[in-house]
Design an enzyme around this catalytic site. Structure first.
Site, PDB file in Angstrom:
ATOM      1  N   CYS A  92     -83.105 -50.445 -72.655  1.00 43.10           N
ATOM      2  CA  CYS A  92     -81.756 -49.894 -72.476  1.00 43.10           C
ATOM      3  C   CYS A  92     -81.315 -50.053 -71.024  1.00 43.10           C
ATOM      4  O   CYS A  92     -80.175 -50.459 -70.748  1.00 43.10           O
ATOM      5  CB  CYS A  92     -81.726 -48.410 -72.853  1.00 43.10           C
ATOM      6  SG  CYS A  92     -82.072 -48.064 -74.579  1.00 43.10           S
TER       7      CYS A  92
ATOM      8  N   ASP B  71     -88.542 -47.260 -29.409  1.00 42.36           N
ATOM      9  CA  ASP B  71     -89.414 -47.729 -30.497  1.00 42.36           C
ATOM     10  C   ASP B  71     -88.632 -48.342 -31.653  1.00 42.36           C
ATOM     11  O   ASP B  71     -89.228 -48.993 -32.520  1.00 42.36           O
ATOM     12  CB  ASP B  71     -90.252 -46.567 -31.045  1.00 42.36           C
ATOM     13  CG  ASP B  71     -91.206 -45.999 -30.006  1.00 42.36           C
ATOM     14  OD1 ASP B  71     -91.782 -46.798 -29.256  1.00 42.36           O
ATOM     15  OD2 ASP B  71     -91.349 -44.768 -29.950  1.00 42.36           O
TER      16      ASP B  71
ATOM     17  N   ASP C 227     -97.347 -45.878 -30.916  1.00 45.56           N
ATOM     18  CA  ASP C 227     -96.780 -45.561 -29.610  1.00 45.56           C
ATOM     19  C   ASP C 227     -97.605 -44.407 -29.022  1.00 45.56           C
ATOM     20  O   ASP C 227     -98.179 -43.603 -29.760  1.00 45.56           O
ATOM     21  CB  ASP C 227     -95.318 -45.147 -29.784  1.00 45.56           C
ATOM     22  CG  ASP C 227     -94.702 -44.669 -28.481  1.00 45.56           C
ATOM     23  OD1 ASP C 227     -94.831 -45.389 -27.486  1.00 45.56           O
ATOM     24  OD2 ASP C 227     -94.106 -43.580 -28.486  1.00 45.56           O
TER      25      ASP C 227
ATOM     26  N   ASP D 132     -91.545 -42.674 -32.000  1.00 48.99           N
ATOM     27  CA  ASP D 132     -90.629 -41.537 -32.071  1.00 48.99           C
ATOM     28  C   ASP D 132     -89.405 -41.667 -31.171  1.00 48.99           C
ATOM     29  O   ASP D 132     -88.502 -40.839 -31.230  1.00 48.99           O
ATOM     30  CB  ASP D 132     -91.365 -40.238 -31.704  1.00 48.99           C
ATOM     31  CG  ASP D 132     -91.689 -40.169 -30.215  1.00 48.99           C
ATOM     32  OD1 ASP D 132     -91.918 -41.246 -29.616  1.00 48.99           O
ATOM     33  OD2 ASP D 132     -91.715 -39.061 -29.663  1.00 48.99           O
TER      34      ASP D 132
ATOM     35  N   CYS E  82     -85.247 -46.328 -73.829  1.00 45.73           N
ATOM     36  CA  CYS E  82     -86.385 -47.132 -73.398  1.00 45.73           C
ATOM     37  C   CYS E  82     -85.975 -48.024 -72.242  1.00 45.73           C
ATOM     38  O   CYS E  82     -84.802 -48.082 -71.850  1.00 45.73           O
ATOM     39  CB  CYS E  82     -86.942 -47.979 -74.548  1.00 45.73           C
ATOM     40  SG  CYS E  82     -85.829 -49.306 -75.044  1.00 45.73           S
TER      41      CYS E  82
END
Length: 750
Positions: free
Chosen positions: A16, A640, A437, A636, A13
Site C-alpha cells: 500500500c 567544528d 574535538d 561542539d 501492508c
C-alpha cells in the site's frame, strides 16, 4: 515549494505504501514523496503553483486511502493516538464477532468429517451433516456470510487495489477467501440441483478471515507500543505555568506563555518553557531530556530547559523560548523526522514489496493450474491456490526496517541521543574511526584550578595563597582569572576586595589585597617585577597541559596556581569503550602539540592531530577518510561545523553551538562522550535487529510459498492447509514486531 507531513489511514501492508508513492510521483508538480508504513505518515513536497494538497489528497483517496493534515503538533499526536486506539478496538470487535460465527462453523464442518475419517459413527444419521449435503452446505453458507460481512473492508480494499493494478496484501486475502467461498457456493448449488456428496470450503474462508482479523488486532496493539516515544516526549511538558503578571501570580495554559514572562517554579514542579534564572537557586533533573541522571545546579544567569524538573529550591526565571522554539519541541521534531525517514537498507525490501503481490498471484494461479493439469481435480487445485495467496506476507518485509528505526530513534531520544534519520542510524553502524574535538568535547571547555603549590608547602600557606590570588583576580575578566576566583569562592566562601587593580595585557594582574601587594601572572610578569621563579618548577606543569600562574606577595614569590581545561570525568571511560568496540580514536585540536599530547595521554588516546586551524579541520577529516574507512566527527563549536559536514557522520555535543547541532546527523543532549559509545551501540543493535527481521521475512516467504504450492506433497510430504497458511502469515508479521520491541529493553548506558 510546500512541504507537508499528513497522516495516512487505510494502509494494510507495505505494498500500500509503495502504491501511494507510485501514484503521487506521477502527479505533476510533486518533487518528493516518501511513505512510512510503520508510522503511517507521508512526507510530501510539491510546487503550489502547479498543484495543491486537496488535489493530491483526492488522488490518494481514489486508491482507498485518506490523508489527514493535523492543525497542530499536539493535536496531531492526540489525533494519531486516538485513531490507533480506535482501530485497535475495531479490529478486536471484528475478530470477536468473526470468532463467534467461525468456531461453531469449524465444529459443525470439521468434527463430523474427522469422525467419518476415523470410522466413528457417533452422530445419529438424521443429524449427520455428512449424510445431508444440502442442509450441511446451507448451514455453513449462512454461518460464513456474517464473517464475510464483518471483514468486508478486506474485500473492498483488496479488489479495488487489484482492479487498479495496485495489488496488496488485502488483494491476496480477498482473492483467496473469495475463491474458496464461491467454489463452495458452486458445490452447494450442485448438491441442491444435481445431488451429490460434496465437501465444502466455507470454513476455510471463515477461518482465514478470522485469523487475519486476530493478526490485525495484535499488529495494531504491538505497533502502538513501537511508536510510544513521541507520545512519551509530548507528555513531558506541563499543561500550565505560573507567571508573574503585575504583582500577582497567575496560572495560565502553557500556550499563553510569551517570551519575557517571569515564571515561578516551586520544588517538584516542571519548567513550563525554556528560560534564564533571574532569582533563586536550585538543582534540576534534566534526565528525561539529556539522559544524564545527576541533577544539575542552577543559579541566577543559568539556562533551564522546559519539561525538566525543579528538585529542591523555588526559582523565578525569564521565558526565552516558547512553543516550537523550545528544546523539547525541537527534540520531538527531530525524532519525528527520523522516524519518518528510510534507511538505505530498506530499499531492497521496498523494491521487492512493490512487485511482491503480483508475483504471488501469478505463482498461485500457475500452481493451481499445474495441479489441475496433473489430474488432481478442481478442489485440490483450489486448496493450493488459496494456500499460496494466503501464506504470502509483504507486511513482514514492510515492517522490518521502519519499525526498528522507530523504536531505535525513540530509545535514543529517551537517553538524550537524537538521531536525525534512518540513514544516520545506519551510517553510525559502519563507523570505523571517530575524530574527537578536544575543547568542550573531551574536556570541560572551561579552565579549572588543578594545582596549588606554595613555597613552604603548608596548608595554611596554600589557603592564604588562594585567598590573596582569588581576591586580586575578582576584578579580572580573563578566563584563567575567573577560574581562580570561582575556585576560591568554592573553597573559602568569602573573598576580600582588591584595591589598585591593574591588568597587564599578556602577562597578568597586580592589585592590593588587605594592604598586601599581589602579582598573579606568567613568567614574564615575574621577570618584569624582578622576581626569580626558578625556585618553583612551572615547566613540568606546562608539560602536563596546564597553565602555571605564578603568585608573588609583597614582591616575593609565594607559589603557583595551575589552571587547565580538565577532561570530563567520563571521557577516559568512553575512549576505552570505543577502542574495545574496534573503533580507532583520533583527537583533533587547535592547541599546541604539548598540551594536546598531555590531554590525549590522560584520556587514553594514541593518535593526535594538534595545531589544526578551524578551516583545516574538514581537510583532516578527508585525510582520515582517504583509507576508505567511515569517519565520525564529534564536536561542539562553530569551528567544528565544516568537519561535522565533511565526516560520514557528524555528532554534535548538545551543549555546543546551534551551528554545530544543525550541521550534525546526531545530537548528544547530555554532552558526555559516553553518549557517543551509546549511539554506536544502539545503532549496532538496531541494524542487527533490522537484518534479523529482513532475513526471517525473506526466509518465511521463500520457504512458505513453495510449501503452500505443494512442493513437499510432490515428494510424499504433507499438503499445507489454507487455515495453517493464514496462521503462519499472521505470525510472521507479529514476530517481526515482537523482535523489534526487544530494542526497547536494550541497556545503552555505559
Amino acid at each position: 515549494m510546500i512541504s507537508v507531513n499528513p497522516n495516512i489511514s487505510g494502509m494494510t501492508c507495505a505494498a500500500c505504501a509503495r502504491n501511494i508513492e507510485r501514484v503521487l510521483k506521477k502527479q505533476e508538480g510533486v518533487t518528493f514523496v516518501q511513505v512510512n508504513f510503520a508510522t503511517e505518515k507521508l512526507t510530501l513536497e510539491f510546487d503550489e503553483a502547479i498543484t495543491d494538497f486537496e488535489k493530491l489528497s483526492a488522488t490518494v483517496s481514489r486508491g482507498g486511502f485518506a490523508l489527514h493534515l493535523p492543525i497542530s503538533k499536539e493535536g496531531e499526536t492526540i489525533e494519531v493516538a486516538q485513531r490507533k486506539e480506535e482501530e485497535m478496538h475495531r479490529q478486536w470487535r471484528i475478530f470477536l464477532w468473526s470468532a463467534i460465527f467461525t468456531v461453531p462453523l469449524v465444529i459443525f464442518s470439521m468434527v463430523p468429517m474427522t469422525l467419518h475419517s476415523l470410522e466413528l459413527m457417533w452422530i445419529p444419521h438424521e443429524f449427520d451433516p455428512m449424510h445431508r449435503p444440502v442442509l450441511n452446505g446451507l448451514l455453513q453458507f449462512f454461518m460464513t456470510i456474517p464473517v464475510m460481512w464483518l471483514n468486508r473492508d478486506r474485500f473492498r480494499a483488496g479488489f479495488r487495489a487489484l482492479i487498479t493494478g495496485n495489488a496488496n496484501m488485502d488483494s491476496l486475502i480477498a482473492k483467496g477467501t473469495m475463491v474458496a467461498f464461491l467454489y463452495s457456493v458452486y458445490l452447494m448449488i450442485e448438491s441442491i440441483f444435481l445431488s451429490g456428496d460434496n465437501m465444502y470450503y466455507f470454513e476455510t474462508a471463515a477461518v482465514i478471515l478470522t485469523l487475519i482479523a486476530l493478526g490485525k488486532y495484535l499488529e495494531a496493539k504491538t505497533r502502538g507500543r513501537t511508536s510510544a516515544a513521541i507520545q512519551k516526549l509530548m507528555g513531558l511538558a506541563p499543561k500550565t505555568a505560573k507567571v508573574i503578571r503585575g504583582n500577582a501570580e497567575v496560572e495560565i495554559p502553557i500556550d499563553q506563555v510569551v517570551v519575557g514572562d517571569i515564571i515561578l517554579v516551586r520544588p517538584g514542579e516542571k519548567m513550563p518553557v525554556d528560560g534564564i534564572v533571574v532569582q533563586g537557586s536550585t538543582t534540576v533533573d534534566e534526565s528525561m531530556l539529556t539522559g544524564e541522571s545527576m541533577p544539575v545546579e542552577k543559579a541566577e544567569g543559568d539556562l533551564v530547559i522546559g519539561a525538566s524538573i525543579n528538585k529542591n529550591g523555588g526559582i523565578r526565571y525569564e521565558a526565552t523560548k516558547v512553543g516550537k522554539d523550545m528544546v523539547l519541541a525541537q527534540i520531538i521534531k527531530l525524532v519525528e523526522d527520523a522516524q519518518n525517514s528510510k534507511a538505505p537498507i530498506a530499499r531492497l525490501a521496498d523494491v521487492i514489496s512493490g512487485h511482491f503481490t503480483h508475483v504471488v498471484i501469478a505463482i498461485a494461479i500457475l500452481a493451481g493450474l499445474a495441479w489441475l493439469i496433473a489430474g488432481y481435480g478442481m478442489a485440490f487445485s483450489i486448496v493450493i491456490l488459496v494456500s499460496v495467496l494466503v501464506i504470502a506476507c509483504p507486511c513482514a518485509l514492510g515492517l522490518a526496517t521502519p519499525t526498528a528505526i522507530m523504536v531505535g530513534t525513540g530509545k535514543g531520544a529517551e537517553n538524550g541521543i537524537l538521531i536525525k534519520g534512518g540513514a544516520a542510524l545506519e551510517g553510525v553502524y559502519k563507523i570505523k574511526t571517530v575524530a574527537l574535538d578536544k575543547t568542550g568535547t573531551i574536556t570541560e571547555g572551561k579552565p579549572h584550578v588543578t594545582d596549588i603549590i606554595s613555597i613552604d608547602e603548608d596548608d595554611h600557606d596554600r589557603k592564604e595563597l588562594l585567598f590573596l590570588a582569588a581576591s586580586a583576580e575578582r576584578a579580572s575578566e580573563h578566563p584563567l582569572g575567573e577560574a581562580i576566583v570561582n575556585y576560591g569562592i568554592n573553597q573559602l566562601g568569602q573573598l576580600a576586595d582588591a584595591m589598585h587593580f591593574n591588568s597587564i595585557t599578556g602577562q597578568g594582574i597586580e592589585a592590593t589585597v588587605e594592604g598586601r601587594g599581589v602579582l598573579v601572572g606568567n613568567k614574564r610578569l615575574m621577570e618584569g617585577a624582578g622576581i626569580d621563579v626558578l625556585e618553583l618548577d612551572g615547566e613540568s606543569l606546562a608539560q602536563e597541559g596546564k597553565t602555571p600562574m605564578y603568585v608573588a606577595i609583597d614582591d616575593k614569590l609565594a607559589g603557583i596556581i595551575a589552571v587547565a581545561d580538565i577532561i570530563k570525568p567520563t571521557s577516559k571511560t568512553a575512549v576505552k569503550a570505543l577502542y574495545e568496540m574496534g573503533i580507532d580514536v583520533v583527537m583533533m585540536t587547535g592547541d599546541n602539540m604539548r598540551t594536546a599530547q598531555a590531554i590525549a595521554k590522560e584520556a587514553g588516546i594514541t593518535k593526535v592531530l594538534a595545531e589544526v586551524l578551524p578551516q583545516d579541520k574538514a581537510e583532516n577529516i578527508k585525510l582520515l577518510q582517504a583509507g576508505g574507512d567511515k569517519v565520525a566527527m564529534v564536536g561542539d563549536g562553530i569551528n567544528d561545523a565544516p568537519a561535522l559536514v565533511q565526516a560520514d557522520i557528524g555528532i554534535a555535543i548538545g551543549s555546543g553551538t546551534d551551528v554545530a547541532i544543525e550541521s550534525a546527523e546526531i545530537v548528544l543532549m547530555g554532552g558526555e562522550l559516553t553518549s557517543v559509545v551509546s549511539a554506536i551501540y544502539l545503532s549496532r543493535r538496531t541494524m542487527g535487529n533490522i537484518k534479523q527481521n529482513l532475513f526471517w521475512a525473506f526466509a518465511y516467504n521463500i520457504i512458505g510459498i513453495p510449501i503452500a504450492a505443494g512442493v513437499l506433497y510432490v515428494f510424499g510430504g504433507p499438503l499445507l492447509s489454507p487455515m495453517i497458511a493464514a496462521l503462519a502469515m499472521t505470525l510472521s508479521s507479529i514476530s517481526v514486531l515482537l523482535n523489534v520491541l526487544r530494542i526497547k529493553r536494550v541497556r545503552i548506558d555505559i
